[in-house]
Design an enzyme around this catalytic site. Structure first.
Site, PDB file in Angstrom:
ATOM      1  N   ILE A 163      16.079   4.118   2.974  1.00  0.00           N
ATOM      2  CA  ILE A 163      15.337   4.928   1.997  1.00  0.00           C
ATOM      3  C   ILE A 163      14.179   5.564   2.752  1.00  0.00           C
ATOM      4  O   ILE A 163      13.482   4.872   3.504  1.00  0.00           O
ATOM      5  CB  ILE A 163      14.739   4.051   0.868  1.00  0.00           C
ATOM      6  CG1 ILE A 163      15.840   3.262   0.164  1.00  0.00           C
ATOM      7  CG2 ILE A 163      13.994   4.916  -0.129  1.00  0.00           C
ATOM      8  CD1 ILE A 163      15.345   2.437  -0.990  1.00  0.00           C
ATOM      9  N   SER A 202       0.823  -1.204   0.000  1.00  0.00           N
ATOM     10  CA  SER A 202       0.000   0.000   0.000  1.00  0.00           C
ATOM     11  C   SER A 202       0.860   1.258   0.000  1.00  0.00           C
ATOM     12  O   SER A 202       0.425   2.318  -0.438  1.00  0.00           O
ATOM     13  CB  SER A 202      -0.922   0.016   1.226  1.00  0.00           C
ATOM     14  OG  SER A 202      -0.174  -0.209   2.410  1.00  0.00           O
ATOM     15  N   TYR A 210      14.030  -5.425  15.015  1.00  0.00           N
ATOM     16  CA  TYR A 210      14.057  -5.281  13.555  1.00  0.00           C
ATOM     17  C   TYR A 210      15.264  -6.028  12.963  1.00  0.00           C
ATOM     18  O   TYR A 210      15.130  -6.828  12.037  1.00  0.00           O
ATOM     19  CB  TYR A 210      14.117  -3.797  13.198  1.00  0.00           C
ATOM     20  CG  TYR A 210      14.079  -3.509  11.721  1.00  0.00           C
ATOM     21  CD1 TYR A 210      12.881  -3.579  11.010  1.00  0.00           C
ATOM     22  CD2 TYR A 210      15.235  -3.188  11.022  1.00  0.00           C
ATOM     23  CE1 TYR A 210      12.851  -3.315   9.642  1.00  0.00           C
ATOM     24  CE2 TYR A 210      15.213  -2.925   9.664  1.00  0.00           C
ATOM     25  CZ  TYR A 210      14.012  -2.985   8.978  1.00  0.00           C
ATOM     26  OH  TYR A 210      13.980  -2.734   7.629  1.00  0.00           O
TER      27      TYR A 210
HETATM   28  P1  NDP Z   1       6.600   1.433   4.735  1.00  0.00           P
HETATM   29  O1  NDP Z   1       6.386   1.695   6.182  1.00  0.00           O
HETATM   30  O2  NDP Z   1       6.659   2.581   3.804  1.00  0.00           O
HETATM   31  O3  NDP Z   1       5.514   0.380   4.204  1.00  0.00           O
HETATM   32  C1  NDP Z   1       5.346  -0.828   4.907  1.00  0.00           C
HETATM   33  C2  NDP Z   1       4.320  -1.652   4.195  1.00  0.00           C
HETATM   34  O4  NDP Z   1       4.175  -2.888   4.931  1.00  0.00           O
HETATM   35  C3  NDP Z   1       2.963  -0.983   4.157  1.00  0.00           C
HETATM   36  O5  NDP Z   1       2.366  -1.197   2.910  1.00  0.00           O
HETATM   37  C4  NDP Z   1       2.195  -1.696   5.260  1.00  0.00           C
HETATM   38  O6  NDP Z   1       0.809  -1.812   4.986  1.00  0.00           O
HETATM   39  C5  NDP Z   1       2.793  -3.080   5.183  1.00  0.00           C
HETATM   40  N1  NDP Z   1       2.565  -3.857   6.405  1.00  0.00           N
HETATM   41  C6  NDP Z   1       2.977  -3.572   7.654  1.00  0.00           C
HETATM   42  N2  NDP Z   1       2.543  -4.525   8.509  1.00  0.00           N
HETATM   43  C7  NDP Z   1       1.857  -5.431   7.762  1.00  0.00           C
HETATM   44  C8  NDP Z   1       1.177  -6.625   8.049  1.00  0.00           C
HETATM   45  N3  NDP Z   1       1.126  -7.133   9.295  1.00  0.00           N
HETATM   46  N4  NDP Z   1       0.561  -7.286   7.034  1.00  0.00           N
HETATM   47  C9  NDP Z   1       0.596  -6.801   5.773  1.00  0.00           C
HETATM   48  N5  NDP Z   1       1.230  -5.673   5.429  1.00  0.00           N
HETATM   49  C10 NDP Z   1       1.845  -4.988   6.417  1.00  0.00           C
HETATM   50  O7  NDP Z   1       7.957   0.566   4.660  1.00  0.00           O
HETATM   51  P2  NDP Z   1       9.091   0.522   3.555  1.00  0.00           P
HETATM   52  O8  NDP Z   1       8.504   0.591   2.208  1.00  0.00           O
HETATM   53  O9  NDP Z   1      10.129   1.475   3.940  1.00  0.00           O
HETATM   54  O10 NDP Z   1       9.663  -0.944   3.806  1.00  0.00           O
HETATM   55  C11 NDP Z   1       9.305  -2.038   2.995  1.00  0.00           C
HETATM   56  C12 NDP Z   1      10.258  -3.177   3.316  1.00  0.00           C
HETATM   57  O11 NDP Z   1      11.590  -2.749   3.059  1.00  0.00           O
HETATM   58  C13 NDP Z   1      10.203  -3.597   4.780  1.00  0.00           C
HETATM   59  O12 NDP Z   1      10.350  -4.988   4.878  1.00  0.00           O
HETATM   60  C14 NDP Z   1      11.405  -2.899   5.373  1.00  0.00           C
HETATM   61  O13 NDP Z   1      11.895  -3.556   6.500  1.00  0.00           O
HETATM   62  C15 NDP Z   1      12.382  -2.967   4.207  1.00  0.00           C
HETATM   63  N6  NDP Z   1      13.433  -1.957   4.270  1.00  0.00           N
HETATM   64  C16 NDP Z   1      13.133  -0.623   4.273  1.00  0.00           C
HETATM   65  C17 NDP Z   1      14.152   0.305   4.367  1.00  0.00           C
HETATM   66  C18 NDP Z   1      13.891   1.765   4.410  1.00  0.00           C
HETATM   67  O14 NDP Z   1      14.833   2.529   4.669  1.00  0.00           O
HETATM   68  N7  NDP Z   1      12.687   2.235   4.147  1.00  0.00           N
HETATM   69  C19 NDP Z   1      15.551  -0.115   4.413  1.00  0.00           C
HETATM   70  C20 NDP Z   1      15.748  -1.533   4.381  1.00  0.00           C
HETATM   71  C21 NDP Z   1      14.726  -2.417   4.312  1.00  0.00           C
HETATM   72  P3  NDP Z   1      -0.332  -0.971   5.786  1.00  0.00           P
HETATM   73  O15 NDP Z   1       0.155   0.434   5.903  1.00  0.00           O
HETATM   74  O16 NDP Z   1      -1.513  -1.162   4.910  1.00  0.00           O
HETATM   75  O17 NDP Z   1      -0.486  -1.621   7.120  1.00  0.00           O
END
Ligand code: NDP
Length: 249
Positions: A190, A16, A157
């Site tokens: 990011i 999302s 984490y």
């Molecule tokens: P965001 O917080 O921007 O988005 C997280 C997403 O995960 C949302 O769409 C959220 O959906 C969804 N989500 C959270 N909990 C659940 C759940 N229980 N079931 C289904 N969906 C869920 O995160 P990022 O885009 O930054 O991160 C995406 C991935 O990349 C993660 O695994 C993160 O650990 C990894 N990552 C990110 C980094 C960064 O700097 N941003 C760096 C390294 C890794 P909703 O809002 O609908 O609940």
């Protein structure tokens, strides 16, 4: 480079917002059939859905908490009903809670580990069944640089992401005989909202955050390029690997 994703069904958990939403848009641009999953952010999911509608992409939107087995089972069945197959699963859903080891509550620890690690396990468990039947497939786990380095104030984490590395390598061994490739990608930082939402709540993605986000667009684009390549037929035979995709040393 022609990635040709147009016959592939790609499931992206947690799509999302952030990296997941960016992946869905990119795959849509490449004419893949996409499955958008959200848990809490219905509005953001609708925004991405509009993009997909406007681009005449075949897609499914499904609300499921990846840490709950019954919800993942329902999610899997819905994808099968809609598309009849799953080519690629991207375990991207993730959360992060910031606190020292000493002040981390049991609830927060469980939430992070259950979403990031158990969620990847549960989705793999269900979606891989279909890949086994097909005799091919790809699973891409989105981990983090912190899986390798650890991270101050983010033990739950870092531990969950280190677990994702072990899951990746183990599942690659178990599913190799079915021609299922399992790899993980570890981005650096990011600005997607993860940090802001974590600390301040969802209503703060305002101007400053959007500017910060835009400063990271080039790196985000490189990350999306890499994952798109992994989804294409140009990427084959490589499994059980962990790719660190970062803009800093
Ligand atoms: P965001 O917080 O921007 O988005 C997280 C997403 O995960 C949302 O769409 C959220 O959906 C969804 N989500 C959270 N909990 C659940 C759940 N229980 N079931 C289904 N969906 C869920 O995160 P990022 O885009 O930054 O991160 C995406 C991935 O990349 C993660 O695994 C993160 O650990 C990894 N990552 C990110 C980094 C960064 O700097 N941003 C760096 C390294 C890794 P909703 O809002 O609908 O609940």
């Amino acid at each position: 480079m022609n990635v040709q994703l147009n016959d592939k069904v790609i499931v992206v958990t947690g799509s999302s917002r952030g990296i997941g939403a960016a992946l869905i848009r990119r795959f849509a641009d490449e004419k893949a059939k996409v499955v958008l999953n959200y848990c809490n952010s219905k509005d953001f999911a609708e925004e991405v859905s509009h993009y997909l509608e406007n681009n005449n992409v075949e897609f499914l939107v499904y609300k499921a908490d990846v840490s709950q087995e019954n919800e993942v089972r329902g999610f899997y069945k819905a994808v099968k009903r809609k598309f009849g197959k799953i080519d690629i699963l991207i375990n991207n859903a993730g959360i992060c809670k910031t606190s020292s080891v000493i002040t981390t509550t049991e609830v927060n620890w469980d939430n992070v580990v259950n979403t990031n690690l158990k969620g990847a396990f549960l989705c793999t468990k269900y979606f891989a069944k279909d890949m086994i039947r097909q005799g091919k497939g790809k699973i891409i786990n989105i981990s983090s640089r912190y899986s390798d380095t650890g991270a101050m104030w983010q033990a739950s984490y870092a531990v969950s992401k280190a677990g994702v590395t072990a899951l990746t390598k183990t599942v690659a061994k178990e599913l190799g005989e079915f021609d299922i490739l399992v790899n993980s990608v570890c981005p650096g930082q990011i600005n997607t909202g993860l940090e802001y939402l974590n600390e301040k709540g969802m209503d703060v993605m305002y101007e400053k955050e959007i500017k910060d986000y835009l400063q990271n667009v080039n790196y985000m684009d490189a990350l999306l390029n890499f994952i798109t390549y992994m989804c294409s037929d140009l990427f084959h035979s490589i499994t059980g690997q962990v790719f660190f995709i970062d803009s800093r040393i």
